[in-house]
Enzyme design. Structure first.
Site, PDB file in Angstrom:
ATOM      1  N   ARG A 113      -6.180   2.182   2.969  1.00 33.93           N
ATOM      2  CA  ARG A 113      -5.371   2.132   1.745  1.00 33.93           C
ATOM      3  C   ARG A 113      -5.410   0.736   1.110  1.00 33.93           C
ATOM      4  O   ARG A 113      -6.012   0.528   0.075  1.00 33.93           O
ATOM      5  CB  ARG A 113      -3.909   2.537   2.063  1.00 33.93           C
ATOM      6  CG  ARG A 113      -3.044   2.841   0.852  1.00 33.93           C
ATOM      7  CD  ARG A 113      -2.528   1.651   0.084  1.00 33.93           C
ATOM      8  NE  ARG A 113      -1.668   0.775   0.879  1.00 33.93           N
ATOM      9  CZ  ARG A 113      -1.172  -0.360   0.442  1.00 33.93           C
ATOM     10  NH1 ARG A 113      -1.437  -0.789  -0.779  1.00 33.93           N
ATOM     11  NH2 ARG A 113      -0.421  -1.124   1.221  1.00 33.93           N
ATOM     12  N   ASP A 114      -4.835  -0.246   1.771  1.00 37.27           N
ATOM     13  CA  ASP A 114      -4.741  -1.580   1.170  1.00 37.27           C
ATOM     14  C   ASP A 114      -6.127  -2.192   1.017  1.00 37.27           C
ATOM     15  O   ASP A 114      -6.391  -2.938   0.077  1.00 37.27           O
ATOM     16  CB  ASP A 114      -3.861  -2.482   2.056  1.00 37.27           C
ATOM     17  CG  ASP A 114      -3.167  -3.576   1.266  1.00 37.27           C
ATOM     18  OD1 ASP A 114      -3.237  -3.539   0.024  1.00 37.27           O
ATOM     19  OD2 ASP A 114      -2.557  -4.468   1.891  1.00 37.27           O
ATOM     20  N   HIS A 144       3.553  -7.756   7.106  1.00 35.74           N
ATOM     21  CA  HIS A 144       2.291  -7.415   6.452  1.00 35.74           C
ATOM     22  C   HIS A 144       1.755  -8.691   5.804  1.00 35.74           C
ATOM     23  O   HIS A 144       2.286  -9.147   4.799  1.00 35.74           O
ATOM     24  CB  HIS A 144       2.603  -6.328   5.410  1.00 35.74           C
ATOM     25  CG  HIS A 144       1.450  -5.897   4.568  1.00 35.74           C
ATOM     26  ND1 HIS A 144       0.879  -4.648   4.691  1.00 35.74           N
ATOM     27  CD2 HIS A 144       0.765  -6.506   3.574  1.00 35.74           C
ATOM     28  CE1 HIS A 144      -0.096  -4.516   3.810  1.00 35.74           C
ATOM     29  NE2 HIS A 144      -0.185  -5.632   3.115  1.00 35.74           N
ATOM     30  N   HIS A 201      -1.385 -11.181   4.272  1.00 39.92           N
ATOM     31  CA  HIS A 201      -2.734 -11.399   3.753  1.00 39.92           C
ATOM     32  C   HIS A 201      -3.133 -12.804   4.199  1.00 39.92           C
ATOM     33  O   HIS A 201      -2.274 -13.607   4.564  1.00 39.92           O
ATOM     34  CB  HIS A 201      -2.761 -11.247   2.233  1.00 39.92           C
ATOM     35  CG  HIS A 201      -2.683  -9.816   1.799  1.00 39.92           C
ATOM     36  ND1 HIS A 201      -3.614  -9.226   1.002  1.00 39.92           N
ATOM     37  CD2 HIS A 201      -1.776  -8.846   2.092  1.00 39.92           C
ATOM     38  CE1 HIS A 201      -3.295  -7.950   0.810  1.00 39.92           C
ATOM     39  NE2 HIS A 201      -2.173  -7.695   1.455  1.00 39.92           N
ATOM     40  N   CYS A 212      -4.773  -6.830  -3.484  1.00 47.26           N
ATOM     41  CA  CYS A 212      -4.001  -5.949  -4.346  1.00 47.26           C
ATOM     42  C   CYS A 212      -4.493  -6.102  -5.771  1.00 47.26           C
ATOM     43  O   CYS A 212      -4.525  -7.205  -6.312  1.00 47.26           O
ATOM     44  CB  CYS A 212      -2.518  -6.297  -4.265  1.00 47.26           C
ATOM     45  SG  CYS A 212      -1.531  -5.319  -5.405  1.00 47.26           S
ATOM     46  N   ASN A 217      -6.862  -8.982   3.312  1.00 48.28           N
ATOM     47  CA  ASN A 217      -5.774  -8.777   4.266  1.00 48.28           C
ATOM     48  C   ASN A 217      -6.122  -9.518   5.547  1.00 48.28           C
ATOM     49  O   ASN A 217      -7.281  -9.841   5.807  1.00 48.28           O
ATOM     50  CB  ASN A 217      -5.693  -7.290   4.632  1.00 48.28           C
ATOM     51  CG  ASN A 217      -4.989  -6.467   3.581  1.00 48.28           C
ATOM     52  OD1 ASN A 217      -3.803  -6.267   3.655  1.00 48.28           O
ATOM     53  ND2 ASN A 217      -5.726  -6.014   2.590  1.00 48.28           N
TER      54      ASN A 217
END
Ligand code: COA
Ligand code: ZN
Length: 296
Positions: free
Chosen positions: A19-20, A211, A213, A244, A253
């Protein structure tokens, strides 16, 4: 007790690459390759994989095949397959595709909320209320995200009190876990210390996730601070894919392989096979040359 002995013995690594990682990929990735990537990651042993987003296909064209991905993956028992849901329309799509775990996402910064979901923070909670009610009634597991929990790409440093307030509202909606996200990868260990000193007093540390990066190369140092506060859920993206599309300056990430190397080096159990992750990434890179090359 030594420093390492005081850290948690077991950690949940949430793999967010599909996803990310992929949401920021300019070239289209065929659905069958996404499905194969997710299945390989599940085989590597992740307890949680964030597979896609039921968002507007105009906003994130790469994830327009969310239904197909969800339907086609062979579910491995013991793996939770998570999908992002921005509104009721997203929940309907997720339920129809057989999702049993969703993530709601808001931000600690108004400017980022507007850029990301074209809504104020207050409006995002207005959208979430009916979603959370229906999701709870359907027995779904719910994660909440507080994006820009440290820095906003548009308005700069974020007040930790604002992050606590967002997390509190997400828990009140029924979220089982809340992830605090350094969306642009600018948090320093001191920023993380400052937020967690407050957050781990306000909430059960086992219900918080981090979370990160890796923009400034500090993601692993930030993980160390999290571990020291007893946080046991960390997100990472296989191969460091991602960023993003709505956050300028958010390249990679934290790479899952690097996180696993750190945790292994600390003697912390994850149940994930690092070589199998590297093999899954190598297979994807071979099928889609240049994947992950775009800087946001
Ligand atoms: N799934 C599919 N389509 C959706 C949708 C969903 N969950 N929600 C809205 N749409 C469609 C609407 O049908 C409408 O389509 P149309 O233009 O063909 O009529 C269009 O999107 C706009 O709908 P609207 O309700 O006005 O939403 P918006 O333009 O204010 O956008 C979001 C709000 C949240 C749907 C959109 O900004 C979005 O999907 N953002 C993605 C953010 C993201 O994934 N960020 C990365 C993770 S942090
Ligand atoms: Zn992210």
């Amino acid at each position: 007790m030594s420093f390492v002995e005081r850290l948690p013995r077991q950690v949940t690594v949430v793999e967010v690459g599909p996803r990310d990682g992929l949401q920021n990929e300019a070239q289209p990735v065929p659905t069958e390759l996404k499905v194969a990537f997710i299945e390989r990651l599940a085989d590597a042993g992740f307890p949680v994989i964030e597979v896609t987003s039921f968002v507007s296909p105009k906003a994130v064209p790469q994830l327009a095949d969310a239904e197909e991905v969800m339907r086609r993956i062979a579910r491995r028992p013991g793996t939770r397959y998570l999908a992002l849901v921005p509104n009721e329309r997203g929940l309907e799509r997720a339920l129809a595709a057989g999702c049993d775990a969703i993530a709601l996402f808001t931000a600690a910064s108004e400017a980022f909320s507007q850029a990301n979901v074209r809504a104020s923070i207050e409006e995002t909670f207005g959208r979430f209320r009916p979603v959370a009610e229906r999701a709870q009634a359907a027995g779904l597991w719910i994660r909440g995200y507080v994006s820009t929990a440290f820095h906003c790409p548009y308005s700069g440093p974020v007040d930790p009190q604002q992050v606590l307030s967002m997390a509190d509202r997400l828990f009140s909606l029924g979220c089982h876990e809340v992830a605090l996200a350094d969306t642009i990868g600018r948090a320093t260990p001191r920023d993380v210390d400052r937020l967690l000193a407050l957050a781990t007093r306000a909430f059960e540390p086992s219900r918080l996730a981090l979370h990160f990066h890796d923009t400034a190369g500090l993601a692993l140092a930030n993980v160390m601070i999290g571990l020291d506060y007893g946080i046991t859920v960390f997100d990472a993206s296989a191969g460091g894919l991602g960023g993003c599309p709505f956050a300028p300056g958010a390249p990679g990430n934290l790479a899952t392989e690097r996180l696993l190397a750190l945790l292994e080096g600390l003697g912390i159990e994850t149940g994930v096979d690092r070589e199998a992750v590297a093999a899954a990434v190598a297979e994807l890179r071979e099928a889609v040359p240049g994947i992950g090359a775009r800087a946001c």
